[in-house]
Design a protein around this motif. Structure first.
Motif, PDB file in Angstrom:
ATOM      1  N   ASP A  91       1.120  -1.340  -0.047  1.00 46.89           N
ATOM      2  CA  ASP A  91      -0.021   0.292   0.433  1.00 46.89           C
ATOM      3  C   ASP A  91       0.853   1.259  -0.193  1.00 46.89           C
ATOM      4  OD1 ASP A  91      -2.315  -1.200  -0.566  1.00 46.89           O
ATOM      5  OD2 ASP A  91      -2.606  -0.956   2.610  1.00 46.89           O
ATOM      6  N   ASP A  92       0.513   2.105  -0.469  1.00 50.89           N
ATOM      7  CA  ASP A  92       0.773   3.200  -0.791  1.00 50.89           C
ATOM      8  C   ASP A  92       1.271   4.240   0.928  1.00 50.89           C
ATOM      9  OD1 ASP A  92       1.441   3.134  -3.390  1.00 50.89           O
ATOM     10  OD2 ASP A  92      -0.138   4.515  -3.846  1.00 50.89           O
ATOM     11  N   ILE A  93       2.670   4.896   0.363  1.00 53.25           N
ATOM     12  CA  ILE A  93       2.736   5.416   2.272  1.00 53.25           C
ATOM     13  C   ILE A  93       2.452   6.658   2.300  1.00 53.25           C
ATOM     14  CG2 ILE A  93       4.111   2.915   3.468  1.00 53.25           C
ATOM     15  CD1 ILE A  93       6.826   4.748   2.022  1.00 53.25           C
ATOM     16  N   TYR A  94       1.989   6.885   1.219  1.00 56.50           N
ATOM     17  CA  TYR A  94       2.390   8.688   0.583  1.00 56.50           C
ATOM     18  C   TYR A  94       0.878   8.827   0.449  1.00 56.50           C
ATOM     19  CZ  TYR A  94       2.988   7.456  -4.528  1.00 56.50           C
ATOM     20  OH  TYR A  94       3.238   6.875  -5.509  1.00 56.50           O
ATOM     21  N   GLU A 105       7.012  14.148  -2.046  1.00 52.55           N
ATOM     22  CA  GLU A 105       8.112  15.164  -2.839  1.00 52.55           C
ATOM     23  C   GLU A 105       8.035  15.680  -0.882  1.00 52.55           C
ATOM     24  OE1 GLU A 105       9.702  15.687  -5.352  1.00 52.55           O
ATOM     25  OE2 GLU A 105       8.509  14.823  -6.494  1.00 52.55           O
ATOM     26  N   LEU A 106       7.596  15.884  -0.602  1.00 56.61           N
ATOM     27  CA  LEU A 106       8.074  16.522   0.904  1.00 56.61           C
ATOM     28  C   LEU A 106       8.622  15.569   1.978  1.00 56.61           C
ATOM     29  CD1 LEU A 106       7.341  18.649   3.084  1.00 56.61           C
ATOM     30  CD2 LEU A 106       5.425  17.545   3.679  1.00 56.61           C
ATOM     31  N   ILE A 107       8.217  13.985   1.666  1.00 55.35           N
ATOM     32  CA  ILE A 107       8.788  13.342   2.521  1.00 55.35           C
ATOM     33  C   ILE A 107      10.255  13.002   1.869  1.00 55.35           C
ATOM     34  CG2 ILE A 107       8.800  10.802   4.233  1.00 55.35           C
ATOM     35  CD1 ILE A 107       5.404  10.706   2.849  1.00 55.35           C
ATOM     36  N   LEU A 108      10.064  12.499   0.870  1.00 55.11           N
ATOM     37  CA  LEU A 108      11.887  12.597  -0.171  1.00 55.11           C
ATOM     38  C   LEU A 108      12.822  13.800   0.518  1.00 55.11           C
ATOM     39  CD1 LEU A 108      12.731  10.171  -2.169  1.00 55.11           C
ATOM     40  CD2 LEU A 108      12.027  12.503  -3.544  1.00 55.11           C
ATOM     41  N   ARG A 109      12.725  14.546   0.447  1.00 50.64           N
ATOM     42  CA  ARG A 109      13.050  16.201   0.955  1.00 50.64           C
ATOM     43  C   ARG A 109      13.514  15.986   2.683  1.00 50.64           C
ATOM     44  NH1 ARG A 109      10.224  19.586  -1.601  1.00 50.64           N
ATOM     45  NH2 ARG A 109       8.646  20.319   0.228  1.00 50.64           N
ATOM     46  N   ASN A 110      12.595  15.518   3.116  1.00 52.30           N
ATOM     47  CA  ASN A 110      12.794  15.861   4.605  1.00 52.30           C
ATOM     48  C   ASN A 110      13.723  14.502   5.241  1.00 52.30           C
ATOM     49  OD1 ASN A 110      10.887  17.415   5.178  1.00 52.30           O
ATOM     50  ND2 ASN A 110       9.371  16.298   5.818  1.00 52.30           N
ATOM     51  N   GLN A 111      13.498  13.346   4.124  1.00 54.69           N
ATOM     52  CA  GLN A 111      14.635  12.012   4.181  1.00 54.69           C
ATOM     53  C   GLN A 111      15.382  12.578   4.013  1.00 54.69           C
ATOM     54  OE1 GLN A 111      12.636   8.730   2.146  1.00 54.69           O
ATOM     55  NE2 GLN A 111      11.555   8.010   4.456  1.00 54.69           N
ATOM     56  N   THR A 149      16.138   5.053  -7.539  1.00 54.71           N
ATOM     57  CA  THR A 149      16.648   4.975  -6.317  1.00 54.71           C
ATOM     58  C   THR A 149      17.298   5.958  -5.374  1.00 54.71           C
ATOM     59  OG1 THR A 149      14.846   3.195  -6.146  1.00 54.71           O
ATOM     60  CG2 THR A 149      16.719   3.886  -4.143  1.00 54.71           C
ATOM     61  N   ILE A 150      18.947   5.763  -5.954  1.00 54.28           N
ATOM     62  CA  ILE A 150      20.132   6.297  -5.802  1.00 54.28           C
ATOM     63  C   ILE A 150      20.279   7.619  -5.785  1.00 54.28           C
ATOM     64  CG2 ILE A 150      22.510   5.918  -6.151  1.00 54.28           C
ATOM     65  CD1 ILE A 150      22.058   3.203  -6.758  1.00 54.28           C
ATOM     66  N   ARG A 151      19.333   7.900  -6.805  1.00 50.95           N
ATOM     67  CA  ARG A 151      19.277   9.811  -7.547  1.00 50.95           C
ATOM     68  C   ARG A 151      18.562  10.411  -6.499  1.00 50.95           C
ATOM     69  NH1 ARG A 151      18.446   8.582 -12.291  1.00 50.95           N
ATOM     70  NH2 ARG A 151      16.300   9.388 -12.298  1.00 50.95           N
ATOM     71  N   HIS A 152      17.435  10.000  -6.022  1.00 53.91           N
ATOM     72  CA  HIS A 152      16.789  10.499  -5.579  1.00 53.91           C
ATOM     73  C   HIS A 152      16.773  10.029  -3.883  1.00 53.91           C
ATOM     74  CE1 HIS A 152      14.359  10.450  -9.511  1.00 53.91           C
ATOM     75  NE2 HIS A 152      13.324  11.303  -7.990  1.00 53.91           N
ATOM     76  N   VAL A 153      16.998   8.980  -3.962  1.00 46.92           N
ATOM     77  CA  VAL A 153      17.020   8.901  -2.367  1.00 46.92           C
ATOM     78  C   VAL A 153      18.407  10.279  -1.394  1.00 46.92           C
ATOM     79  CG1 VAL A 153      17.736   7.761  -0.112  1.00 46.92           C
ATOM     80  CG2 VAL A 153      15.786   6.954  -1.996  1.00 46.92           C
ATOM     81  N   PHE A 154      19.965   9.944  -2.655  1.00 47.82           N
ATOM     82  CA  PHE A 154      20.555  10.364  -1.697  1.00 47.82           C
ATOM     83  C   PHE A 154      20.748  12.197  -2.694  1.00 47.82           C
ATOM     84  CE2 PHE A 154      21.297   6.390  -1.102  1.00 47.82           C
ATOM     85  CZ  PHE A 154      22.762   6.146   0.193  1.00 47.82           C
ATOM     86  N   THR A 155      19.478  13.003  -3.302  1.00 47.68           N
ATOM     87  CA  THR A 155      19.796  13.942  -3.662  1.00 47.68           C
ATOM     88  C   THR A 155      19.674  15.058  -2.172  1.00 47.68           C
ATOM     89  OG1 THR A 155      18.472  13.569  -5.973  1.00 47.68           O
ATOM     90  CG2 THR A 155      17.861  15.903  -4.816  1.00 47.68           C
ATOM     91  N   GLY A 156      20.235  16.218  -1.873  1.00 43.17           N
ATOM     92  CA  GLY A 156      20.373  16.602  -1.033  1.00 43.17           C
ATOM     93  C   GLY A 156      21.335  16.302  -0.214  1.00 43.17           C
ATOM     94  N   ASP A 206       7.654  -2.477  -7.191  1.00 40.58           N
ATOM     95  CA  ASP A 206       6.758  -1.839  -8.394  1.00 40.58           C
ATOM     96  C   ASP A 206       6.167  -0.341  -8.731  1.00 40.58           C
ATOM     97  OD1 ASP A 206       6.423  -4.924  -9.388  1.00 40.58           O
ATOM     98  OD2 ASP A 206       4.591  -5.167  -8.921  1.00 40.58           O
ATOM     99  N   ASP A 207       6.040   0.014  -7.256  1.00 38.89           N
ATOM    100  CA  ASP A 207       6.063   1.404  -7.142  1.00 38.89           C
ATOM    101  C   ASP A 207       7.171   2.101  -6.555  1.00 38.89           C
ATOM    102  OD1 ASP A 207       5.871   3.726  -6.296  1.00 38.89           O
ATOM    103  OD2 ASP A 207       3.457   3.238  -6.226  1.00 38.89           O
ATOM    104  N   LYS A 208       7.709   2.991  -7.749  1.00 40.33           N
ATOM    105  CA  LYS A 208       9.063   3.702  -7.690  1.00 40.33           C
ATOM    106  C   LYS A 208       9.306   4.228  -6.121  1.00 40.33           C
ATOM    107  CE  LYS A 208      11.252   2.547 -12.328  1.00 40.33           C
ATOM    108  NZ  LYS A 208      11.171   3.687 -13.760  1.00 40.33           N
ATOM    109  N   LYS A 209       8.021   5.358  -6.789  1.00 44.16           N
ATOM    110  CA  LYS A 209       7.620   6.399  -5.494  1.00 44.16           C
ATOM    111  C   LYS A 209       7.655   5.738  -3.755  1.00 44.16           C
ATOM    112  CE  LYS A 209       5.497  10.075  -8.123  1.00 44.16           C
ATOM    113  NZ  LYS A 209       5.349   9.437  -8.951  1.00 44.16           N
ATOM    114  N   ASN A 210       6.930   4.690  -3.978  1.00 43.69           N
ATOM    115  CA  ASN A 210       7.149   3.165  -2.410  1.00 43.69           C
ATOM    116  C   ASN A 210       8.088   2.747  -2.120  1.00 43.69           C
ATOM    117  OD1 ASN A 210       4.436   4.061  -1.541  1.00 43.69           O
ATOM    118  ND2 ASN A 210       3.818   1.642  -2.082  1.00 43.69           N
ATOM    119  N   MET A 211       8.881   2.435  -2.972  1.00 45.19           N
ATOM    120  CA  MET A 211      10.197   2.379  -3.266  1.00 45.19           C
ATOM    121  C   MET A 211      11.348   2.951  -2.329  1.00 45.19           C
ATOM    122  SD  MET A 211      12.474   0.482  -5.657  1.00 45.19           S
ATOM    123  CE  MET A 211      12.600   1.472  -7.102  1.00 45.19           C
ATOM    124  N   ARG A 212      11.490   4.380  -3.040  1.00 43.60           N
ATOM    125  CA  ARG A 212      12.273   5.236  -2.850  1.00 43.60           C
ATOM    126  C   ARG A 212      12.062   5.764  -1.293  1.00 43.60           C
ATOM    127  NH1 ARG A 212      10.636   8.364  -8.181  1.00 43.60           N
ATOM    128  NH2 ARG A 212      12.505   6.723  -9.569  1.00 43.60           N
TER     129      ARG A 212
END
Length: 293
Positions: free
Chosen positions: A27-30, A37-43, A77-84, A248-254
């Motif tokens: 299930d989606d966690i967003y 985008e907010l969760i990813l940025r905070n992470q 995943t590497i690019r998005h998670v470690f951006t910032g 299967d869901d890239k956003k969830n995965m990240r």
């Protein structure tokens, strides 16, 4: 936002890993794009904070391993998670097909030389695990390409047993010396992989990602599933866990990967670096000197 509950994806040797029971979608966690985008940025800010603290402490380093089948989303995943994250504290290494120089060494050599320094995070896009995954599915690589002594390949099962032992010993040695390892298997379904491969063909700006060999490798899907199941069961340890992340869901995965990294960084016994009062007082005297220059 729903609970991440990352423990259900963690394997550290206390329970067997069954790949057929591992989900490729949860299930989606967003709730929507803006929350994602907010969760990813905070992470990213959290990861940067803990990495900076580890850098200042200068006693520990972290190795992050990403393994997956083609089109599972390692690069993104590497690019998005470690951006910032401060690039001075992070290194990314992508391991392709071994070069002639790399084949002239043992199978750990090319990964060993890229291990992190103290204070650093080393991200391995593929890794030494290829040598118990791809070579297990294609054992002819061992006999035809790897220049091993003849007797070494007489008993292939024994060879893999020894390689798993060496990997476990290496990760334990690194942990004892201040370098824990966290490992991700991005678990994509066969159906989703097919859709992503087709999109790489249909969309011109994605053609560069596509290799004809990816289609050929799909014939060995079940063999790869078995190889990953064996690999994870052989090498999942408390000090070097595997996280099997639905892909299967890239956003969830990240977001799941990001949360795991935060929790693993928190476990490293690093305290905030604080200056003592005497040093702080002495440093204040330099302010007028700087202003006068």
């Amino acid at each position: 936002m729903k609970n991440f509950d990352i423990d259900r994806f963690r394997y550290d040797g206390d329970k067997p890993f069954k790949i057929k029971k591992a989900p490729t979608k949860v299930d989606d966690i967003y709730e929507n794009e803006s929350e994602y985008e907010l969760i990813l940025r905070n992470q990213a800010e959290e990861i940067d904070k803990y990495q900076e603290r580890m850098f200042a402490h200068n006693r520990f380093g972290l190795t992050v391993v990403f393994q997956a089948l083609d089109a599972a989303g390692k690069d993104g995943t590497i690019r998005h998670v470690f951006t910032g994250t401060n690039p001075a504290g992070v290194r990314v290494y992508s391991f392709k097909r071994p070069t002639d120089q790399e084949l002239d060494h043992d199978f750990l050599w090319r990964s060993w030389r890229e291990l992190p320094e103290r204070g650093m995070v080393a991200i391995f896009n593929r890794s030494y695990y290829e040598e118990v995954l791809v070579t297990k599915v294609h054992p002819e690589i061992l006999t035809q390409s790897q220049r091993l002594p003849e007797k070494t390949t007489d008993d292939i099962d024994k060879l893999f047993k020894q390689r798993f032992e060496v990997i476990r010993d290496m990760e334990k040695h690194l942990y004892r010396n201040g370098f824990p390892t966290v490992k991700f298997y991005l678990h994509v379904s066969k159906k989703e992989q097919a859709e992503r491969l087709i999109s790489r063909i249909q969309e011109a700006d994605k053609n560069w990602k596509f290799e004809e060999g990816d289609v050929e490798e799909r014939k060995f899907w079940d063999d790869y599933q078995d190889a990953y199941e064996t690999c994870i069961n052989e090498t999942a340890k408390e000090h070097a866990p595997w996280y099997v992340i639905p892909a299967d869901d890239k956003k969830n995965m990240r977001l799941l990967v990001g949360q795991v990294l935060i929790e693993e960084l928190k476990k490293i016994p690093v305290s905030e670096v604080r200056t003592n009062e005497n040093r702080f007082t002495e440093l204040q005297k330099l302010i007028p000197v700087i202003n006068a220059q």
